[in-house]
Design an enzyme around this catalytic site. Structure first.
Site, short mmCIF file in Angstrom:
data_model
loop_
_atom_site.label_atom_id
_atom_site.label_comp_id
_atom_site.label_asym_id
_atom_site.label_seq_id
_atom_site.Cartn_x
_atom_site.Cartn_y
_atom_site.Cartn_z
N SER A 15 0.74 -1.25 -0.03
CA SER A 15 0.13 -0.09 0.02
C SER A 15 0.89 1.14 0.14
O SER A 15 0.25 2.40 0.01
CB SER A 15 -0.91 -0.15 1.26
OG SER A 15 -0.09 -0.23 2.41
N ASN A 25 -0.96 -2.47 13.34
CA ASN A 25 -2.10 -2.47 13.32
C ASN A 25 -2.49 -1.00 14.31
O ASN A 25 -3.80 -0.25 13.93
CB ASN A 25 -2.88 -3.43 14.09
CG ASN A 25 -2.59 -4.86 13.27
OD1 ASN A 25 -1.87 -4.54 12.32
ND2 ASN A 25 -3.04 -5.96 13.72
N THR A 35 -40.41 25.25 -6.55
CA THR A 35 -40.79 24.15 -6.06
C THR A 35 -41.20 23.31 -7.10
O THR A 35 -41.78 23.55 -7.90
CB THR A 35 -41.79 24.13 -4.82
OG1 THR A 35 -43.02 24.37 -5.27
CG2 THR A 35 -41.50 25.11 -3.55
N HIS A 36 -40.63 21.96 -7.17
CA HIS A 36 -40.97 21.10 -8.25
C HIS A 36 -40.32 21.69 -9.45
O HIS A 36 -40.77 21.40 -10.49
CB HIS A 36 -42.47 20.80 -8.56
CG HIS A 36 -42.98 20.61 -7.06
ND1 HIS A 36 -42.94 19.18 -6.61
CD2 HIS A 36 -43.74 21.12 -6.44
CE1 HIS A 36 -43.65 18.96 -5.61
NE2 HIS A 36 -43.84 20.38 -5.33
N SER A 74 -16.55 24.92 -27.10
CA SER A 74 -16.76 23.58 -27.97
C SER A 74 -15.68 23.72 -29.04
O SER A 74 -15.43 24.76 -29.50
CB SER A 74 -18.25 23.81 -28.33
OG SER A 74 -18.40 22.95 -29.49
N LYS A 98 -20.09 28.55 -28.23
CA LYS A 98 -20.43 28.09 -27.09
C LYS A 98 -19.60 28.56 -25.77
O LYS A 98 -18.61 28.82 -26.04
CB LYS A 98 -20.40 26.46 -27.14
CG LYS A 98 -21.27 25.79 -27.85
CD LYS A 98 -22.68 25.85 -27.49
CE LYS A 98 -23.27 25.27 -26.18
NZ LYS A 98 -23.27 23.75 -26.30
N ASN A 123 -19.48 26.89 -22.17
CA ASN A 123 -20.12 25.94 -21.45
C ASN A 123 -19.64 25.85 -20.04
O ASN A 123 -18.55 26.15 -19.60
CB ASN A 123 -19.71 24.51 -21.98
CG ASN A 123 -20.15 24.39 -23.46
OD1 ASN A 123 -21.29 24.78 -23.86
ND2 ASN A 123 -19.40 23.51 -24.25
N GLU A 159 -20.29 21.39 -14.13
CA GLU A 159 -20.57 19.97 -14.61
C GLU A 159 -19.86 19.09 -13.92
O GLU A 159 -20.21 17.80 -13.52
CB GLU A 159 -20.74 19.90 -16.06
CG GLU A 159 -21.89 20.53 -16.69
CD GLU A 159 -21.65 20.55 -18.17
OE1 GLU A 159 -22.41 19.99 -18.85
OE2 GLU A 159 -20.95 21.39 -18.64
N TYR A 188 -8.39 -6.92 13.91
CA TYR A 188 -7.61 -6.37 12.74
C TYR A 188 -7.64 -7.25 11.62
O TYR A 188 -7.15 -8.26 11.76
CB TYR A 188 -6.20 -5.89 12.76
CG TYR A 188 -5.24 -5.25 11.63
CD1 TYR A 188 -5.70 -3.91 11.22
CD2 TYR A 188 -4.80 -6.04 10.79
CE1 TYR A 188 -5.41 -3.41 9.81
CE2 TYR A 188 -4.44 -5.65 9.60
CZ TYR A 188 -4.61 -4.33 9.07
OH TYR A 188 -4.20 -4.01 7.89
N GLN A 231 -6.72 -2.04 5.25
CA GLN A 231 -5.70 -1.21 4.29
C GLN A 231 -6.43 -0.41 3.21
O GLN A 231 -5.81 0.63 2.69
CB GLN A 231 -4.72 -2.14 3.56
CG GLN A 231 -3.76 -1.53 3.15
CD GLN A 231 -2.38 -2.51 2.83
OE1 GLN A 231 -1.77 -2.73 3.73
NE2 GLN A 231 -2.37 -3.17 1.63
N LYS A 243 -7.66 3.64 2.93
CA LYS A 243 -6.87 4.79 2.46
C LYS A 243 -7.31 5.23 1.09
O LYS A 243 -7.31 6.36 1.01
CB LYS A 243 -5.54 4.66 2.66
CG LYS A 243 -5.12 4.88 4.21
CD LYS A 243 -3.86 4.43 4.40
CE LYS A 243 -3.71 2.82 4.83
NZ LYS A 243 -4.76 2.17 5.78
#
Ligand code: ARG
Length: 482
Positions: free
Chosen positions: A46, A133, A178-179, A300, A306, A308, A313, A340, A345, A348
């Site tokens: 690791s 450990n 809303t919605h 683009s 464009k 963008n 995004e 352990y 491991q 991470k």
């Protein structure tokens, strides 16, 4: 924050060191017949990932050695050699002169092997009363404590950017949805301040996460503690932990704090993603509410017109990676037997990925917020579309003694009628209003038109100009103290 005086050394000027990478054997090579298969070496290592823990590993080792000397398990001279050797190693790593060899599996073994190579016999005493450990459990906690502070600082910067932007738009009205349908008028500031609240909870969640994880597992050994007289409180104190763990088995056998950290990152990513989604929509021609600065747009390769919002995004898209890490850590933890296991491991990869992603997203989000402008002129032009004042009209009727359910019905039919005639509520004559309800009087026009309604909100926390200004003052004070 750290109690040991050596901590700052890592960031200091670096001394050139001889190329002296360890050739020594791993201690358990006495136990296993022959060396591990090359495939095994590559599979279990690791080091390529956990080398970023090196500072914390060295800080933890110095505290451990200090305690061993206090407990007379090593001599003062051995302590001096260990400290000097570890500091040199840390400087070599920082300068890029350290050779990371996968055969040492992880950062703990790589550093210990280098120490033995450097100082000989004293170096072989460092691991007294310790296992990787409890060592890794301590390293990850130290790393996370620092990272939480950095993420909190970045959240605060983002909040400040929102508050500053809100200050420019405390009177300008926009629709709230809303919605994704037009709902009620609000001031732009209150829209922006809604994000400050979200990020405040993220800040507090991280603080809670830090306080739960800030205990020292050192001295728990492999799983059952040690027969040697270790002073666990000494290492905890030196490393700035608020307490020690009280079960050696749990201390080495759980990484729930990693799951919690990633969850906190996932919610930060969620909030950033929703902001991104809003502004992607709001910057479209269809909305035209905001202009994202050119610096945070791309063009683009084919369509020359464009602009963008790729950065936004990508903030939205990268959220997927953080959620993936959350699912991964939960799955890594769920099937492990007590104590352990090497599965641990794998934590991470995911804590680092979540942290890296969220940090990068917070940085660009802060830059974008600091440079975004609302097109108040354009917002105003369309503001009276969508009957944003309908709820205020129903509440006006309540003020005239009409039960709310009846008021709701009256306004509903008025809206339906206006829609047919392609008119706004404010374009109805008083006679027309009174045909629907005799409770309506000439003062009704004060309650109509989206721009006027926002100023009429009286409830605490509402989205009007008065409340927005109060909130801005509150946040300026609150965030100014950070
Ligand atoms: N690198 C491991 C981890 O991250 C620590 C090593 C523990 N290995 C062992 N064989 N006990 O968890």
């Amino acid at each position: 924050m750290y109690c040991i005086d050596t901590y700052d050394l890592w960031e200091r000027g670096l001394i050139p060191g001889a190329d002296r990478m360890a050739k020594s054997e791993k201690s358990w090579e006495k136990r296993l017949a022959g060396g591990p298969d090359e495939l095994t070496v590559g599979f279990v290592e690791s080091l390529s990932i956990d080398k970023r823990l090196y500072k914390y590993d060295i800080v933890g080792s110095i505290a451990h050695a200090q305690m061993l000397a206090e407990q007379k398990l090593i001599t003062k001279d051995e302590l001096r050699q260990i400290k000097a050797g570890l500091i040199e190693i840390s400087e070599e790593i920082a300068a890029g002169r350290f050779k990371f060899e996968k055969r040492y599996e992880d950062i703990h073994m790589a550093i210990e092997a280098a120490l033995v190579e450097k100082i000989g016999r004293a170096g072989k005493k460092l691991h007294t009363g310790r296992s990787r450990n409890d060592q890794v459990a301590a390293d990850v906690r130290l790393w996370m404590r620092d990272r939480i502070e950095i993420l909190q600082a970045k959240i605060t910067l983002l909040q400040k950017a929102f508050v500053k932007l809100a200050g420019r738009y405390s009177e300008d009205v926009m629709p709230a949805y809303t919605h994704l349908q037009r709902a009620q008028p609000i001031v732009i500031a209150s829209y922006l301040l809604s994000f400050v609240e979200q990020f405040e909870r993220d800040f507090v969640r991280l603080r809670n996460c830090r306080s739960l994880l800030n205990i020292s597992p050192l001295g728990s050994g492999a799983v059952a503690g040690s027969t040697l007289p270790l002073d666990r409180k000494s290492t905890a104190r030196q490393l700035g932990f608020s307490d020690i763990s009280y079960s050696s088995i749990d201390a080495v056998g759980d990484r729930d704090f990693c799951a919690e950290f990633i969850f906190d990152c996932a919610l930060i990513a969620t909030h950033l993603s929703r902001l991104a989604e809003d502004w992607i929509l709001y910057s479209s021609n269809e909305f035209g509410f905001v202009r994202i600065d050119d610096a945070y747009c791309t063009s683009s390769s084919m369509m020359p017109q464009k602009r963008n919002p790729d950065v936004l995004e990508l903030i939205r898209g990268k959220t997927g990676m953080v959620y993936g890490s959350l699912m991964a850590i939960l799955t890594i933890l769920k099937g492990q037997p007590s104590g352990y296991n090497r599965d641990m491991q794998e934590d991470k990869t995911h804590i680092f990925a979540a942290d890296d992603t969220v940090e990068a997203c917070l940085d660009v989000a802060c830059a974008i917020v600091s440079h975004t402008k609302f097109d108040t002129r354009k917002i105003l032009i369309g503001l009276d579309e969508g009957f944003l004042d309908a709820t205020a009209l129903a509440e006006y009727l309540v003020g005239k003694g009409v039960p709310f359910r009846e008021a709701h019905g009256i306004v509903g039919s008025l809206v339906a009628e206006c829609e047919k005639q392609d008119r706004k509520l404010a374009e109805q004559s008083l006679d027309e209003f009174q045909e629907c309800s005799t409770a309506i009087e000439a003062d009704v026009y004060e309650y109509l038109g989206a721009a006027g309604v926002a100023g009429k909100y009286v409830t605490e926390g509402a989205a009007g100009p008065k409340q927005a200004k109060e909130q801005i003052a509150y946040w300026n004070k609150q965030l100014g103290q950070r």
